[in-house]
Design a protein around this motif. Sequence first.
Motif, short mmCIF file in Angstrom:
data_model
loop_
_atom_site.label_atom_id
_atom_site.label_comp_id
_atom_site.label_asym_id
_atom_site.label_seq_id
_atom_site.Cartn_x
_atom_site.Cartn_y
_atom_site.Cartn_z
N ILE A 212 0.85 -1.19 0.00
CA ILE A 212 0.00 0.00 0.00
C ILE A 212 0.88 1.24 0.00
O ILE A 212 1.84 1.32 0.76
CB ILE A 212 -0.91 0.04 1.25
CG1 ILE A 212 -1.79 -1.21 1.32
CG2 ILE A 212 -1.76 1.31 1.26
CD1 ILE A 212 -2.81 -1.31 0.22
N TRP A 213 0.58 2.20 -0.85
CA TRP A 213 1.21 3.50 -0.74
C TRP A 213 0.17 4.56 -1.06
O TRP A 213 -0.81 4.32 -1.75
CB TRP A 213 2.44 3.62 -1.61
CG TRP A 213 2.27 3.55 -3.09
CD1 TRP A 213 2.17 4.57 -3.99
CD2 TRP A 213 2.19 2.34 -3.88
NE1 TRP A 213 2.03 4.09 -5.27
CE2 TRP A 213 2.05 2.73 -5.23
CE3 TRP A 213 2.24 0.98 -3.56
CZ2 TRP A 213 1.96 1.80 -6.27
CZ3 TRP A 213 2.14 0.05 -4.59
CH2 TRP A 213 2.00 0.47 -5.92
N VAL A 214 0.40 5.73 -0.51
CA VAL A 214 -0.53 6.85 -0.67
C VAL A 214 0.20 7.99 -1.34
O VAL A 214 1.34 8.29 -1.00
CB VAL A 214 -1.10 7.29 0.70
CG1 VAL A 214 -1.90 8.58 0.55
CG2 VAL A 214 -1.98 6.20 1.29
N GLU A 215 -0.47 8.62 -2.29
CA GLU A 215 0.06 9.78 -2.97
C GLU A 215 -0.92 10.94 -2.84
O GLU A 215 -2.14 10.72 -2.83
CB GLU A 215 0.28 9.49 -4.45
CG GLU A 215 1.29 8.39 -4.73
CD GLU A 215 1.30 7.99 -6.19
OE1 GLU A 215 2.39 7.87 -6.75
OE2 GLU A 215 0.22 7.83 -6.77
N SER A 216 -0.39 12.13 -2.74
CA SER A 216 -1.22 13.33 -2.85
C SER A 216 -0.80 14.04 -4.12
O SER A 216 0.39 14.25 -4.36
CB SER A 216 -1.06 14.24 -1.63
OG SER A 216 0.29 14.64 -1.47
N LYS A 217 -1.78 14.39 -4.94
CA LYS A 217 -1.48 14.98 -6.24
C LYS A 217 -2.29 16.26 -6.42
O LYS A 217 -3.49 16.28 -6.16
CB LYS A 217 -1.81 13.98 -7.36
CG LYS A 217 -0.96 12.70 -7.27
CD LYS A 217 -1.23 11.73 -8.38
CE LYS A 217 -0.34 10.51 -8.27
NZ LYS A 217 -0.57 9.55 -9.37
N ARG A 218 -1.61 17.29 -6.84
CA ARG A 218 -2.26 18.60 -6.99
C ARG A 218 -2.73 18.82 -8.42
O ARG A 218 -1.99 18.57 -9.37
CB ARG A 218 -1.30 19.72 -6.56
CG ARG A 218 -1.91 21.11 -6.59
CD ARG A 218 -0.97 22.12 -5.96
NE ARG A 218 -0.79 21.86 -4.55
CZ ARG A 218 -1.64 22.26 -3.60
NH1 ARG A 218 -2.71 22.95 -3.94
NH2 ARG A 218 -1.41 22.00 -2.35
N LYS A 219 -3.94 19.33 -8.54
CA LYS A 219 -4.51 19.62 -9.86
C LYS A 219 -3.71 20.71 -10.55
O LYS A 219 -3.36 21.73 -9.94
CB LYS A 219 -5.97 20.07 -9.70
CG LYS A 219 -6.69 20.37 -11.00
CD LYS A 219 -8.12 20.80 -10.73
CE LYS A 219 -8.84 21.15 -12.00
NZ LYS A 219 -10.24 21.61 -11.73
N GLN A 220 -3.43 20.50 -11.82
CA GLN A 220 -2.65 21.47 -12.60
C GLN A 220 -3.46 21.93 -13.80
O GLN A 220 -4.25 21.17 -14.34
CB GLN A 220 -1.35 20.84 -13.07
CG GLN A 220 -0.44 20.41 -11.94
CD GLN A 220 0.11 21.56 -11.14
OE1 GLN A 220 0.69 22.50 -11.72
NE2 GLN A 220 -0.05 21.53 -9.84
#
Length: 220
Positions: A212-220
């Motif tokens: 399991i890994w978690v990513e946070s991604k910002r809208k561009q």
Amino acid sequence: MKKSKILIGAAVLTIAGFFAIAADHIDAPAVAGGTSDITDIYAFQSQENNNNIVFVANVQGLISPADTDAAAFDENVLVEFNIDNDGDAVADLVIQATPRDGKMYFFGPIAPSQSGLNSTILSSTAIMNTVDITSYSASTIVESNNGMNFFAGPRDDPFFMDFFRYGDILTPDNGISSFNDPGTDSFAGTNVMSIVVELPKAMVGSGDSVNIWVESKRKQ
């Protein structure tokens, strides 16, 4: 379709048993103090149902009690739980969480549309569930649907770390080489923004362990 890209933060763990944790409290300069910083991820067997597993992603660490009522999830940040159930270090399933107008929208678990740093919100193909984002002082709001339970909102930071003692241990030539017992919780009294998903184990794979890994991604 909405797209989010640019990997902001990530934490990784392997579940082999009932409980696992990975932590990262604003020690990455690029995300320090930002709304996309991942502080912890947890995975553990549900206390109420042994057939369920619980995933937790906490973001925005070190929120003071005075600032908690004003704290909010960033609507430009997508939080993505990645699940590798065959051991090849590639996500086979994702669960996406994105806030909008006081609600947290969850999509999945479902196969991702692409790998890598970019993500597409899978709103047109995935099962969608929503839960009202609760406040710290309000009663906990948990939404149940399709055998899954969901929560989103501020909570006390559960991670224990004697951060200052850790710094002393890392300082050379000061004669300190171990933690105190008991130590001092440097994060006591601070809060995080928490996202919780509980779901049947069968929905994430049939093997003995999953990554399991978690990513946070910002809208561009």
